[in-house]
Every structure is written in structure tokens, then in C-alpha cells.
Design a protein around this motif. Structure first.
Motif, PDB file in Angstrom:
ATOM      1  N   ARG A   1      30.808   4.862   4.547  1.00  0.00           N
ATOM      2  CA  ARG A   1      29.798   4.878   5.484  1.00  0.00           C
ATOM      3  C   ARG A   1      30.251   3.861   6.686  1.00  0.00           C
ATOM      4  N   LYS A   2      30.859   2.704   6.276  1.00  0.00           N
ATOM      5  CA  LYS A   2      30.955   1.950   7.387  1.00  0.00           C
ATOM      6  C   LYS A   2      32.485   1.769   8.066  1.00  0.00           C
ATOM      7  N   THR A   3      33.322   2.566   7.553  1.00  0.00           N
ATOM      8  CA  THR A   3      34.603   2.894   8.154  1.00  0.00           C
ATOM      9  C   THR A   3      34.892   4.233   8.273  1.00  0.00           C
ATOM     10  N   ALA A   4      35.884   4.756   8.933  1.00  0.00           N
ATOM     11  CA  ALA A   4      36.099   6.118   9.374  1.00  0.00           C
ATOM     12  C   ALA A   4      36.771   6.936   8.060  1.00  0.00           C
ATOM     13  N   LEU A   5      37.087   5.995   7.140  1.00  0.00           N
ATOM     14  CA  LEU A   5      37.708   7.044   5.779  1.00  0.00           C
ATOM     15  C   LEU A   5      37.058   8.096   5.283  1.00  0.00           C
ATOM     16  N   GLY A   6      35.658   8.070   5.353  1.00  0.00           N
ATOM     17  CA  GLY A   6      34.808   9.130   4.976  1.00  0.00           C
ATOM     18  C   GLY A   6      35.065  10.393   5.853  1.00  0.00           C
ATOM     19  N   LEU A   7      34.749   9.931   7.119  1.00  0.00           N
ATOM     20  CA  LEU A   7      35.189  11.080   8.174  1.00  0.00           C
ATOM     21  C   LEU A   7      36.696  11.707   8.242  1.00  0.00           C
ATOM     22  N   PHE A   8      37.619  10.730   7.831  1.00  0.00           N
ATOM     23  CA  PHE A   8      38.887  11.502   7.623  1.00  0.00           C
ATOM     24  C   PHE A   8      38.940  12.225   6.445  1.00  0.00           C
ATOM     25  N   ILE A   9      38.588  11.808   5.307  1.00  0.00           N
ATOM     26  CA  ILE A   9      38.375  12.644   4.052  1.00  0.00           C
ATOM     27  C   ILE A   9      37.958  13.967   4.289  1.00  0.00           C
ATOM     28  N   GLN A  10      36.750  13.985   4.982  1.00  0.00           N
ATOM     29  CA  GLN A  10      36.017  15.444   5.227  1.00  0.00           C
ATOM     30  C   GLN A  10      36.928  16.128   6.152  1.00  0.00           C
ATOM     31  N   SER A  11      37.520  15.673   7.064  1.00  0.00           N
ATOM     32  CA  SER A  11      38.402  16.349   8.236  1.00  0.00           C
ATOM     33  C   SER A  11      39.491  16.915   7.476  1.00  0.00           C
ATOM     34  N   VAL A  12      40.269  16.320   6.443  1.00  0.00           N
ATOM     35  CA  VAL A  12      41.438  16.646   5.662  1.00  0.00           C
ATOM     36  C   VAL A  12      40.988  17.813   5.182  1.00  0.00           C
TER      37      VAL A  12
END
Length: 366
Positions: free
Chosen positions: A222-233
Motif C-alpha cells: 500500500r505504501k510503496t509502488a511494489l504492489g502496483l509493480f506486481i500487478q503490472s507484471v
């Protein structure tokens, strides 16, 4: 003022209000967690009706006891494995070596801790062969190496995830059995037992481990871009790479993280049974983890994932197992029920099946 105009105005407001309520209800019915929560509620209702005193919780010696406490306690290792598996599946991957990693980490910890009889103030007591902290670190290091191996095969060499992790699934359990010579390694050091059977503030300590891992992971998502990157990949790895995301490094990370979660689950299982059983520890845990993740709403096609849903899915599986055993149903039925659930979940996530259902609904009846 014309009474008809007032009436039309009031009717319009009522219609708008009813439409707003319907929209809210529709959003609620489409909520991702509604189905897993409903399934868990149905199971608990069946337990309430069929098992006397199911919701009874009592306090003994400062600890809470009851069927519900037992379910969440036994579901803790599966929750950890499901959290790690969630990130792997979100990147369109799969890890079927989770059970082998559980066996390896538990074996390493049990062999290093063991238990040597010593005299303490004239009283015989068991001491760890090496400091327990070093033993736990070695066990988690072995789990991390397993994850790095899987990540290297998938992200570095481009192997299919199911093939890459199948190698460790077979070889990892075999390695654990070689380390123990096929024997069960018993642990006698009591502080180690606290990981799987201890209590803190009246609740099982294993729940605090799961809660800590969940909070850390949720903050990262939630607080970093890691979740967004995982979804994108998971949605489109090629486009993600062209957009500048280091997809190989990200995939390597999720496999390492999944093995770390499995390693922690292995320590909890080994501490709970006070031994390391390389042949049976974590057996088929990977299948339960995959089922928990899909029950929680994570898409097998990648991209969409839910950490809370995975935890609820793990509780559903453990509640189902508890229900079957408590009602005296043969244990073999548990596998059949799980296979039916897997089949239904796969159908629900199949676009072709959903299109077929919608087309049948649209056919006018003669």
C-alpha cells in the motif's frame, strides 16, 4: 405551487434515492471478499448447528481455549504459505515447492537445536546444541536459498514456473530426508516449542507471527509502488518491462519471499509437533496454499490479488478440515471436497464458462 409538480418532484427524489441504494447494493454484492466471507460464514454456521459448544471459548491458566482458537492456530502455517503464494500467483507464477521448503527449514532447525541434557543448578535440563537464534537463522537461510533457486530458474533462465518449482518439490524433500536419514528428528529444547505452541496475551503466538508478516506485507503493497509493480507484471510482463520495471528482479523477489514464508511455516510446524518429519511435514501444503489464494479472490491469470482474501481462504480450508473431522467423516473425503472446490473455483475464473452462462441466461424461454 402546482401539487402535481410537487408530487413529480418527490417521486423523482424517491426514484433517485432507490437507484442510489441499488447501486450501493450492487457494489456490495460485487465486493471481492463477499464470496470468501460468505463461504466461511456458511461453514461456521454448519459447525454451530452440528458441533455442540463450537463457539464456546474459555480462559484457562491465562490462555484462551476453544474450537475457534484451535482453527486459527492450526491455520497459521497455511496463512503464511498463502501470503507468499499470493505474490507469486499475482505475477502469473506458481510455486509447488512450498511443502518441500517447509520440510527443509524444519529439518535444519531441528538438527541444529536438538537438545542436550545438561545440569543446571543441580537439575537436569535440555539445552540447545547451538544458540537457538543461529539455528533459526540457518533454517531461514536455507529457505531463502530455495527461493533464490526457484527465482533464478524462473526469472533468470525463463523456465515455466510449474516446472522450475517441481524440481525443488521433488529434490527438496529428498534432501530433507537425506539430512535426517529418513528418521524423525526429535527436539527437546522447550523455548523452541513457543513458536508453534506458545501463547502471548492469551492468544497463540503463531497468530502474532502471521499478523506481523501480514502488516509488513500490507504496508509494502500500500505504501510503496511494489504492489502496483506486481500487478503490472501479472497483467502484462512485456509491457511492464518496456515501461522500465525490472520484471526479472521482481519475479526473483516474489519467489524468495514465498520460500521465506514457507520457511517460517516450517519452523512453526516443527515447533508444534516438537520434531522434524521430513517425509510428512508440509505434505500437500502447496496445494492448500494455492486453493486458499484462489478462494480469496486472487486471479490465477495474474494481476489481481488480495492479501486479506488469502488469509480468509486459509481459514476456510482449516474450518472445512475441522468440520469434516469433527463430524466423523472419513479423512479421505476431505481431499474429495477440496478437489470439488478447486474445480468450482477454476470454473468461476474461466472467461469461457462465464460467457457460456451469460449466453444461456440470454436465451429466451419458449
Amino acid at each position: 405551487m402546482n401539487p402535481n409538480l410537487l408530487s413529480d418532484h418527490e417521486d423523482g427524489k424517491l426514484a433517485a434515492s432507490a437507484h442510489l441504494r441499488w447501486q450501493r447494493l450492487s457494489r456490495l454484492l460485487r465486493a471481492p471478499l463477499l464470496r470468501p466471507l460468505a463461504a466461511l460464514a456458511v461453514l461456521l454456521l454448519i459447525d454451530f448447528l452440528m458441533i455442540p459448544g463450537f463457539f464456546h471459548i474459555e480462559l484457562k491458566e491465562g490462555h484462551l481455549y476453544g474450537s475457534l482458537i484451535d482453527i486459527v492456530n492450526r491455520a497459521a502455517p497455511l496463512m503464511l504459505a498463502a501470503l507468499g503464494m499470493t505474490l507469486v500467483i499475482a505475477t502469473r507464477g506458481i510455486d509447488i515447492s512450498v511443502g518441500a521448503v517447509v520440510a527443509i527449514s524444519g529439518t535444519v532447525a531441528a538438527m541444529l537445536i536438538g537438545g542436550t541434557m545438561v545440569m543446571h543448578d543441580g537439575v537436569p535440563t535440555y539445552a540447545s546444541n547451538i544458540p537457538m537464534g543461529w539455528a533459526l537463522a540457518a533454517a531461514m537461510g536455507a529457505a531463502l536459498l530455495c527461493g533464490a533457486w526457484n527465482g533464478l530458474l524462473v526469472a533468470g533462465l525463463g523456465l515455466q514456473p510449474i516446472i522450475a518449482t517441481l524440481i525443488l518439490m521433488v529434490a527438496g524433500r529428498g534432501l530433507a530426508q537425506l539430512l535426517t536419514d529418513g528418521q524423525i528428528i526429535t527436539v527437546y529444547y522447550k523455548p523452541f516449542f513457543f513458536l508453534g505452541g506458545g501463547y502471548l496475551l492469551g492468544l497463540p503466538f503463531s497468530l502474532f507471527i502471521v499478523a506481523g508478516m501480514f502488516v509488513v506485507l500490507a504496508l509494502l503493497m500500500r505504501k510503496t509502488a511494489l504492489g502496483l509493480f506486481i500487478q503490472s507484471v501479472g497483467i502484462n510482463p512485456v509491457a511492464s518491462r518496456l515501461a522500465g520495471i525490472r520484471t526479472a528482479a521482481l519475479i526473483f523477489f516474489v519467489y524468495c519471499f514465498c520460500s521465506v514464508c514457507a520457511g517460517m511455516a516450517g519452523l512453526m510446524i516443527s515447533a508444534n509437533i516438537k520434531s522434524a518429519d521430513a517425509n510428512n511435514a508440509g505434505l500437500l501444503l502447496e496445494l492448500d496454499a494455492i486453493l486458499a489464494v484462489t478462494l480469496g479472490g486472487t486471479s490465477l491469470a495474474g494481476g489481481k490479488f488480495s492479501l486479506v482474501g488469502s488469509v480468509i481462504g486459509a481459514l476456510i480450508i482449516q474450518a472445512l478440515t475441522y468440520t469434516i473431522y469433527s463430524l466423523g467423516v472419513p479423512p479421505e473425503v476431505n481431499m474429495v471436497v477440496k478437489s470439488v472446490v478447486v474445480f468450482l473455483v477454476c470454473l468461476s475464473q474461466s472467461p469461457e464458462f462465464r460467457n457460456l452462462v451469460h449466453s444461456v441466461k440470454r436465451v429466451p424461454s419458449s
